[in-house]
Design a protein around this motif. Structure first.
Motif, short mmCIF file in Angstrom:
data_model
loop_
_atom_site.label_atom_id
_atom_site.label_comp_id
_atom_site.label_asym_id
_atom_site.label_seq_id
_atom_site.Cartn_x
_atom_site.Cartn_y
_atom_site.Cartn_z
N GLY A 138 42.52 -11.80 -19.96
CA GLY A 138 41.32 -12.24 -20.66
C GLY A 138 40.43 -13.18 -19.88
N TYR A 139 40.66 -13.32 -18.59
CA TYR A 139 39.84 -14.20 -17.76
C TYR A 139 38.89 -13.39 -16.89
CZ TYR A 139 43.31 -17.67 -19.16
OH TYR A 139 44.14 -18.49 -19.88
N ARG A 140 37.87 -14.04 -16.41
CA ARG A 140 36.92 -13.40 -15.50
C ARG A 140 37.31 -13.70 -14.06
NH1 ARG A 140 31.35 -15.64 -16.58
NH2 ARG A 140 32.56 -17.55 -16.82
N VAL A 141 36.91 -12.81 -13.16
CA VAL A 141 37.29 -12.97 -11.77
C VAL A 141 36.25 -12.29 -10.90
CG1 VAL A 141 38.70 -10.86 -11.73
CG2 VAL A 141 39.19 -12.71 -10.11
N SER A 142 36.06 -12.81 -9.70
CA SER A 142 35.12 -12.21 -8.75
C SER A 142 35.52 -12.61 -7.34
CB SER A 142 33.68 -12.64 -9.04
OG SER A 142 33.48 -13.98 -8.63
N TYR A 143 34.92 -11.93 -6.37
CA TYR A 143 35.03 -12.35 -4.98
C TYR A 143 33.99 -13.43 -4.71
CZ TYR A 143 38.05 -8.46 -3.46
OH TYR A 143 39.08 -7.59 -3.27
N SER A 144 34.06 -14.02 -3.54
CA SER A 144 33.00 -14.87 -3.01
C SER A 144 32.53 -14.27 -1.70
CB SER A 144 33.50 -16.30 -2.77
OG SER A 144 32.54 -17.05 -2.06
N HIS A 145 31.21 -14.32 -1.47
CA HIS A 145 30.69 -13.74 -0.23
C HIS A 145 31.17 -14.51 0.99
CE1 HIS A 145 27.94 -17.18 -0.45
NE2 HIS A 145 27.70 -16.96 0.83
N ALA A 146 31.73 -15.71 0.79
CA ALA A 146 32.13 -16.56 1.91
C ALA A 146 33.49 -16.18 2.49
CB ALA A 146 32.15 -18.03 1.47
N SER A 147 34.29 -15.39 1.76
CA SER A 147 35.63 -15.05 2.25
C SER A 147 36.06 -13.72 1.65
CB SER A 147 36.64 -16.15 1.88
OG SER A 147 37.95 -15.76 2.22
N GLU B 179 27.59 -10.45 -7.69
CA GLU B 179 28.84 -10.28 -8.44
C GLU B 179 29.59 -11.60 -8.66
OE1 GLU B 179 29.78 -5.77 -6.70
OE2 GLU B 179 30.94 -7.51 -6.03
N GLU B 180 29.22 -12.65 -7.93
CA GLU B 180 29.93 -13.92 -8.05
C GLU B 180 29.77 -14.53 -9.44
OE1 GLU B 180 28.93 -16.74 -5.07
OE2 GLU B 180 29.49 -15.45 -3.38
N LEU B 181 30.79 -15.25 -9.88
CA LEU B 181 30.70 -16.02 -11.11
C LEU B 181 29.86 -17.26 -10.83
CD1 LEU B 181 34.40 -15.79 -12.37
CD2 LEU B 181 32.44 -14.43 -13.11
N PRO B 182 28.67 -17.37 -11.40
CA PRO B 182 27.76 -18.44 -10.99
C PRO B 182 28.20 -19.84 -11.37
CG PRO B 182 26.84 -17.22 -12.84
CD PRO B 182 28.08 -16.50 -12.43
N GLU B 183 28.90 -19.97 -12.51
CA GLU B 183 29.23 -21.31 -13.00
C GLU B 183 30.63 -21.76 -12.59
OE1 GLU B 183 30.69 -18.33 -15.92
OE2 GLU B 183 28.87 -18.64 -14.75
N VAL B 184 31.29 -21.01 -11.70
CA VAL B 184 32.64 -21.36 -11.24
C VAL B 184 32.55 -21.84 -9.80
CG1 VAL B 184 34.98 -20.54 -10.82
CG2 VAL B 184 33.69 -19.67 -12.78
N PRO B 185 32.69 -23.13 -9.54
CA PRO B 185 32.62 -23.61 -8.16
C PRO B 185 33.94 -23.41 -7.41
CG PRO B 185 32.76 -25.47 -9.68
CD PRO B 185 32.78 -24.22 -10.51
N LEU B 186 33.82 -23.09 -6.13
CA LEU B 186 34.95 -22.93 -5.20
C LEU B 186 35.86 -21.76 -5.61
CD1 LEU B 186 35.80 -26.70 -4.62
CD2 LEU B 186 34.15 -25.26 -3.42
N TYR B 187 36.91 -21.54 -4.84
CA TYR B 187 37.77 -20.39 -5.09
C TYR B 187 39.13 -20.62 -4.45
CZ TYR B 187 36.17 -19.29 -0.33
OH TYR B 187 35.86 -19.37 1.02
N TYR B 188 40.10 -19.81 -4.85
CA TYR B 188 41.44 -19.79 -4.25
C TYR B 188 41.57 -18.53 -3.40
CZ TYR B 188 42.78 -23.45 -7.60
OH TYR B 188 42.86 -24.61 -8.32
N THR B 189 42.67 -18.44 -2.66
CA THR B 189 43.02 -17.22 -1.93
C THR B 189 44.48 -16.88 -2.24
OG1 THR B 189 43.67 -18.49 0.04
CG2 THR B 189 41.40 -17.68 -0.05
N PRO B 190 44.77 -15.62 -2.60
CA PRO B 190 46.15 -15.26 -2.95
C PRO B 190 47.15 -15.52 -1.83
CG PRO B 190 44.62 -13.55 -3.66
CD PRO B 190 43.83 -14.51 -2.82
#
Length: 588
Positions: free
Chosen positions: A433-442, A397-408
């Motif tokens: 209109g943006y894409r969003v996903s979780y990361s398995h790391a957090s 489910e992760e966005l493959p071309e988006v490196p790293l992530y934020y946390t709310p």
């Protein structure tokens, strides 16, 4: 296969001279091990995942070999047709690939190296559960470990597949660089940093071989010691909430740089952050032309010291010369820096980290095949199958071309806001209109292609519903600088977007497992971490400071002791209580 009490008793009697031998049962493997050879039961997930990856990798390798053989056959037929001037035009169809079974030796199977084998459990499980094995070399520098490997190999009746090796891992890999000695897969699972083994692994792997790497020094990779990380991995980490994914990308960068020195490049198949370590599966290919793309796969990272917004800048650029000829490209150097001297959001300065791997860290097709294989026989019988399915589902489910992530929670902490619920935050981004996903790391990760300005704009809109106290808007703080700007638009929080709740969450998959066992972690070198031998150092240091403080508070001063003894008020029991308590003895 479970072992009854009689078999365990017989095995223990036939075991070598170590009187403290234990019987370790993991799947079909039965391991006889003493207290001086390393074993960590928490790593069962690591071993199960590696077995699954190797099985799917070999299936792909067989298909690639069949396609290559078919192309060679068609090329020969075309040459014959040309020489015979219109001879037989029939083309033979490709033969079906052969079937392989686990536990059987095949001349065209995988040749696997486990460079740091310890008890040999991983190699034995590879021999028992991987279909299509030619040879497994289980190597260790410790003579006692090699004796344990030989004993366990005989006990599990896999002598025809496993060869024990007593050598330095780097020396063994450097002496296996000849084409006939190279390995199809090399597994590196060291205690700590794997960097010193990477150069030898690159040279002893065949073209298209699989490299499996584990790193357990997460404190270094996560940014606690940037100077040590630069020495070990050639990259500077930053203290960020996405430190676990950054650890994966730093290790991938390190592996890529080692590969480029020998005219090779890597293709990440799967990169996982789990428990106390990171585990990476990459294929290594030869090709000087493809190595030129490596510079564009690495990036510097700028992190604001105030609001912690990050920006990536690639080390190189790749531009297609013409649309008619997409294979003709031009390599260049980007202009920079990618940020201003001060952050555009809060006017603070930046930290500079990296370089890190900024290309995709997973192969989506491989992950799909792996997920299908784990849910079918025989891999669906693995002990940690439920967790593997959950992790792979999140990876898919992760966005493959988006490196790293934020946390709310961290974003709201900067603005002293009430934390936005995850589903509301995801819905606001999706409606915009943006894409969003979780990361398995957090479990609190927010991976999105929305620029940071949109994230802060959403939080400004959220602050209208949950205002920040005026006394917290101190001039010069990120809070004051960000909230001083007006919200550009209204965002939808109340209406839940149809894609806000991902499929893995709806199915209640085991995405983020709880701590496996008490005192879990990397463990201690050359220690079997089960029973009474489990983490003696941890037992010795547990509550050390609290016990020391309690001892100081209860111990009378030296001036008080003679007076109490003269008055006859100090009994023998009191005298014993005044002594500093000794630490609990550790298990041998």
């Amino acid at each position: 296969m479970e072992v009854d009490d009689e078999v365990q008793q017989e095995t223990t009697e036939n075991a070598p001279s170590n009187p403290n031998a234990h019987i370790i049962i993991e799947r079909n493997a039965n391991i006889i091990s003493g207290g001086n050879v390393f074993y960590n039961p928490v790593q069962e997930f690591n071993r199960d995942l590696s077995i699954s990856v190797l099985n799917v990798y070999f299936q792909r390798l067989v298909k690639e070999r069949a396609e290559k053989a078919l192309k060679q056959q068609q090329r020969k037929q075309k040459q014959q047709q040309t020489s015979e001037n219109g001879g037989d035009q029939e083309t033979k169809s490709a033969t079906l690939p052969p079937s392989y079974a686990a536990g059987t030796k095949y001349d065209d199977g995988l040749r696997i190296l486990e460079a740091l084998a310890a008890t040999g459990l991983r190699s034995i499980r590879y021999a028992q559960e991987i279909a299509g094995v030619r040879q497994i070399v289980a190597n260790d520098l410790s003579r006692q470990a090699v004796e344990s490997i030989n004993t366990n190999v005989r006990h599990n009746a896999v002598e025809h597949l496993i060869e024990a090796s007593h050598a330095d891992a780097m020396t063994l890999m450097y002496t296996s660089t000849a084409p006939e000695k190279r390995f199809d897969a090399v597994d590196l699972d060291p205690y700590g940093c794997p960097n010193r083994f990477l150069d030898g692994a690159m040279q002893c792997l065949g073209d298209g071989g699989l490299l499996l790497v584990t790193a357990t020094d997460m404190a270094v990779l996560a940014g606690n010691a940037p100077e040590a990380c630069y020495v070990k991995y050639g990259s500077v980490p930053l203290r960020m909430k996405c430190c676990h994914e950054m650890a994966l990308r730093i290790l991938l960068h390190c592996i890529e740089t080692h590969a480029n020195r020998h005219g090779k490049y890597i293709e990440p198949l799967l990169s996982v952050s789990a428990d106390f370590y990171v585990r990476i599966f990459v294929r290594v290919f030869s090709g000087q032309a493809q190595c030129k793309y490596s510079m564009s796969k690495q990036s510097w990272i700028y992190q604001c010291t105030g609001c912690e917004t990050f920006t990536l800048q690639p080390l190189g650029t790749v531009r297609v010369k013409s649309a008619e000829q997409p294979h003709l490209v031009k390599f260049g150097i980007p202009t920079g820096p990618a940020v201003n001297t001060q952050c555009e959001h809060c006017n603070h300065r930046h930290h500079l980290g990296g370089p890190i791997w900024s290309a995709p860290i997973h192969n989506t097709e491989f992950v799909k095949d792996l997920l299908d294989a784990v849910q079918s026989s025989p891999l669906n019988e693995l002990g940690t199958q439920r967790r593997i399915v959950g992790v792979l589902s999140m990876v898919q489910e992760e966005l493959p071309e988006v490196p790293l992530y934020y946390t709310p929670d961290k974003l709201c902490c900067v603005l002293k806001l009430e934390i936005v619920p995850m589903l509301k935050m995801r819905s606001a981004l999706l409606h915009a209109g943006y894409r969003v996903s979780y990361s398995h790391a957090s479990k609190n990760s927010l991976k999105t292609d929305a620029p940071p300005a949109v994230l802060w704009d959403i939080l400004r809109c959220w602050s209208k519903r949950h205002p920040v106290r005026e006394d917290r808007k101190i001039p010069g703080t990120p809070l004051q600088a960000i909230l001083a700007k007006t919200c550009s638009q209204d965002y939808e929080f109340d209406q839940l977007h149809v894609d806000a709740n991902p499929s893995s969450r709806k199915k209640a998959l085991s995405r983020f497992q709880e701590n496996p066992t008490p005192h879990w972690g990397p463990g201690t070198r050359a220690t079997i971490m089960i029973g009474d031998n489990k983490l003696p150092k941890s037992y010795r240091n547990q509550n050390k400071k609290q016990r020391h403080k309690a001892a100081q508070q209860t111990t009378p001063t030296d001036n008080d002791l003679p007076e109490q003894e003269e008055n006859g008020k100090l009994t023998q029991e009191d005298q014993q209580s005044t002594k500093k308590p000794k630490l609990a003895p550790t298990a041998s």
